[in-house]
Design a protein around this motif. Sequence first.
Motif, PDB file in Angstrom:
ATOM      1  N   ILE A   1       0.865  -1.182   0.000  1.00  0.00           N
ATOM      2  CA  ILE A   1       0.000   0.000   0.000  1.00  0.00           C
ATOM      3  C   ILE A   1       0.905   1.235   0.000  1.00  0.00           C
ATOM      4  O   ILE A   1       1.584   1.507   0.990  1.00  0.00           O
ATOM      5  CB  ILE A   1      -0.922   0.044   1.238  1.00  0.00           C
ATOM      6  CG1 ILE A   1      -1.720  -1.253   1.385  1.00  0.00           C
ATOM      7  CG2 ILE A   1      -1.834   1.272   1.177  1.00  0.00           C
ATOM      8  CD1 ILE A   1      -2.767  -1.470   0.309  1.00  0.00           C
ATOM      9  N   THR A   2       0.955   1.968  -1.100  1.00  0.00           N
ATOM     10  CA  THR A   2       1.841   3.126  -1.172  1.00  0.00           C
ATOM     11  C   THR A   2       1.361   4.231  -0.234  1.00  0.00           C
ATOM     12  O   THR A   2       0.166   4.489  -0.114  1.00  0.00           O
ATOM     13  CB  THR A   2       1.915   3.688  -2.604  1.00  0.00           C
ATOM     14  OG1 THR A   2       0.594   3.812  -3.142  1.00  0.00           O
ATOM     15  CG2 THR A   2       2.736   2.786  -3.499  1.00  0.00           C
ATOM     16  N   GLN A   3       2.313   4.874   0.418  1.00  0.00           N
ATOM     17  CA  GLN A   3       2.010   5.911   1.399  1.00  0.00           C
ATOM     18  C   GLN A   3       1.290   7.098   0.761  1.00  0.00           C
ATOM     19  O   GLN A   3       0.350   7.648   1.334  1.00  0.00           O
ATOM     20  CB  GLN A   3       3.319   6.373   2.042  1.00  0.00           C
ATOM     21  CG  GLN A   3       3.213   7.591   2.925  1.00  0.00           C
ATOM     22  CD  GLN A   3       2.664   7.287   4.300  1.00  0.00           C
ATOM     23  OE1 GLN A   3       2.405   6.142   4.636  1.00  0.00           O
ATOM     24  NE2 GLN A   3       2.479   8.321   5.087  1.00  0.00           N
ATOM     25  N   LEU A   4       1.719   7.506  -0.425  1.00  0.00           N
ATOM     26  CA  LEU A   4       1.181   8.717  -1.055  1.00  0.00           C
ATOM     27  C   LEU A   4       0.313   8.408  -2.269  1.00  0.00           C
ATOM     28  O   LEU A   4       0.149   9.262  -3.151  1.00  0.00           O
ATOM     29  CB  LEU A   4       2.332   9.646  -1.449  1.00  0.00           C
ATOM     30  CG  LEU A   4       3.105  10.264  -0.279  1.00  0.00           C
ATOM     31  CD1 LEU A   4       4.249  11.126  -0.787  1.00  0.00           C
ATOM     32  CD2 LEU A   4       2.187  11.081   0.618  1.00  0.00           C
ATOM     33  N   GLY A   5      -0.253   7.220  -2.305  1.00  0.00           N
ATOM     34  CA  GLY A   5      -1.156   6.897  -3.405  1.00  0.00           C
ATOM     35  C   GLY A   5      -0.463   6.997  -4.748  1.00  0.00           C
ATOM     36  O   GLY A   5       0.584   6.393  -4.988  1.00  0.00           O
ATOM     37  N   LEU A   6      -1.035   7.814  -5.632  1.00  0.00           N
ATOM     38  CA  LEU A   6      -0.522   7.936  -7.002  1.00  0.00           C
ATOM     39  C   LEU A   6       0.463   9.085  -7.180  1.00  0.00           C
ATOM     40  O   LEU A   6       0.768   9.466  -8.314  1.00  0.00           O
ATOM     41  CB  LEU A   6      -1.704   8.103  -7.964  1.00  0.00           C
ATOM     42  CG  LEU A   6      -2.575   6.846  -8.082  1.00  0.00           C
ATOM     43  CD1 LEU A   6      -3.958   7.200  -8.600  1.00  0.00           C
ATOM     44  CD2 LEU A   6      -1.924   5.802  -8.964  1.00  0.00           C
ATOM     45  N   ALA A   7       0.995   9.602  -6.082  1.00  0.00           N
ATOM     46  CA  ALA A   7       1.958  10.706  -6.177  1.00  0.00           C
ATOM     47  C   ALA A   7       3.234  10.301  -6.896  1.00  0.00           C
ATOM     48  O   ALA A   7       3.987  11.166  -7.356  1.00  0.00           O
ATOM     49  CB  ALA A   7       2.293  11.231  -4.782  1.00  0.00           C
ATOM     50  N   PHE A   8       3.479   8.990  -7.024  1.00  0.00           N
ATOM     51  CA  PHE A   8       4.688   8.560  -7.746  1.00  0.00           C
ATOM     52  C   PHE A   8       4.622   8.930  -9.228  1.00  0.00           C
ATOM     53  O   PHE A   8       5.647   8.913  -9.922  1.00  0.00           O
ATOM     54  CB  PHE A   8       4.921   7.053  -7.582  1.00  0.00           C
ATOM     55  CG  PHE A   8       3.828   6.182  -8.127  1.00  0.00           C
ATOM     56  CD1 PHE A   8       3.758   5.871  -9.481  1.00  0.00           C
ATOM     57  CD2 PHE A   8       2.855   5.655  -7.287  1.00  0.00           C
ATOM     58  CE1 PHE A   8       2.762   5.059  -9.982  1.00  0.00           C
ATOM     59  CE2 PHE A   8       1.851   4.848  -7.782  1.00  0.00           C
ATOM     60  CZ  PHE A   8       1.790   4.551  -9.137  1.00  0.00           C
ATOM     61  N   LEU A   9       3.440   9.282  -9.732  1.00  0.00           N
ATOM     62  CA  LEU A   9       3.339   9.769 -11.106  1.00  0.00           C
ATOM     63  C   LEU A   9       3.929  11.166 -11.243  1.00  0.00           C
ATOM     64  O   LEU A   9       4.209  11.619 -12.354  1.00  0.00           O
ATOM     65  CB  LEU A   9       1.869   9.776 -11.555  1.00  0.00           C
ATOM     66  CG  LEU A   9       1.214   8.399 -11.674  1.00  0.00           C
ATOM     67  CD1 LEU A   9      -0.279   8.539 -11.943  1.00  0.00           C
ATOM     68  CD2 LEU A   9       1.879   7.569 -12.768  1.00  0.00           C
ATOM     69  N   VAL A  10       4.115  11.851 -10.124  1.00  0.00           N
ATOM     70  CA  VAL A  10       4.740  13.175 -10.104  1.00  0.00           C
ATOM     71  C   VAL A  10       6.155  13.082  -9.547  1.00  0.00           C
ATOM     72  O   VAL A  10       7.097  13.634 -10.116  1.00  0.00           O
ATOM     73  CB  VAL A  10       3.911  14.151  -9.239  1.00  0.00           C
ATOM     74  CG1 VAL A  10       4.527  15.557  -9.273  1.00  0.00           C
ATOM     75  CG2 VAL A  10       2.454  14.173  -9.681  1.00  0.00           C
ATOM     76  N   TYR A  11       6.288  12.374  -8.427  1.00  0.00           N
ATOM     77  CA  TYR A  11       7.573  12.186  -7.759  1.00  0.00           C
ATOM     78  C   TYR A  11       7.931  10.708  -7.844  1.00  0.00           C
ATOM     79  O   TYR A  11       7.453   9.898  -7.048  1.00  0.00           O
ATOM     80  CB  TYR A  11       7.479  12.624  -6.297  1.00  0.00           C
ATOM     81  CG  TYR A  11       7.069  14.070  -6.124  1.00  0.00           C
ATOM     82  CD1 TYR A  11       7.996  15.096  -6.292  1.00  0.00           C
ATOM     83  CD2 TYR A  11       5.749  14.415  -5.800  1.00  0.00           C
ATOM     84  CE1 TYR A  11       7.626  16.417  -6.142  1.00  0.00           C
ATOM     85  CE2 TYR A  11       5.375  15.740  -5.649  1.00  0.00           C
ATOM     86  CZ  TYR A  11       6.312  16.729  -5.818  1.00  0.00           C
ATOM     87  OH  TYR A  11       5.939  18.047  -5.667  1.00  0.00           O
TER      88      TYR A  11
END
Length: 357
Positions: free
Chosen positions: A33-43
């Motif tokens: 479960i990623t901590q920041l949801g879909l923020a990896f699409l930005v970072y």
Amino acid sequence: MKLVHDPIHGGIELDDFAVRLVDTPEFQRLRRITQLGLAFLVYPSARHTRFEHSLGTFHIARLIWVRNPEIEEGVAYSALLHDLGHYPFSHTLECLYPRHEENTRWLIKHGEVGDVLKERFSIGEFLDFLRHPLVSGDIDADRMDYLVRDAYYTGVAYGLVDLERLIRNLKWDGRRLVLGEKGIMAGQNLLISRSMMYPTVYQHHTARIASAMLCKAVELEGTAEKEIRQMDEIDLVARLRASDKGEVRELIGAIDGRKLYKRVLWSGERLEPRLVDELRKGLEGEFGHLALLDYPEIPKFEERNAFVEYNGEIKRLSEVSPVVKALVEAKENHWRWGIYAREDIVEKVARFLKSFL
């Protein structure tokens, strides 16, 4: 005792009971479960998970507990399990399902983790621990970990928080945590960090668009709450990719390929709830899944209510810090809602909005 190496806190010690809680299926699910949801699409490096955040929260809670032994030890274990109920992509799917805190309570009552807890605590007693100010307060172990951790993994320069000074100056008075006068500046810096992270990371428009698309895909798929509450992100994405509904496959495919919807409207103007409902229904009726309304809750700024000791009196942090007052106003100004659409119908949606609004 086990030692876990962590880039934020160095060594995190887990006693035998904590290890047994960590080894349950419910806790191991947090690795996916990623901590920041879909923020990896930005970072791109924001791939950290609820698993390591939970370990970090436990670590901070234990350090505060050691300095305040009047607090029940079970509170530290509740810090370990406080995020157990997060759905895939963390807060993202709370647009469709009950808040994760409710799911945490369900998993404790029905999962293997509850069987371990019963060896030391009653379930009712432990659920009360989850509401303790050390775990869910104005300045708590949860915030102290995630602000520094999220800044580290996104690479932004806003995570400079003096955790050691905060930990040393938080005192339990029997009812609440009070930040000593020597820790006020560190508490203020915590708020500065969060106010900067809010528009830069937590409400970044690209992550917001992807999250709205994911919510629509899950809504169209019709995944039941009893299924989603124990899914991890691998389970959910596999389900959406194999959906028999073309709209669902289209949405998850666009997220996979980062072919995200575009902003048609991005506004800080508040709307009446009735108008929000009408607008959502109008977009749905006219464009289906191709145009989405994203109207988040107005942000809260709980940290301003933190209790501090100032000139021998107990006051709210906002009463003694003019910087905090300014941060509250700034955070409200950062709030935005948006309407997003697939690139080829942006102009059509813009015309619809012009006539509608």
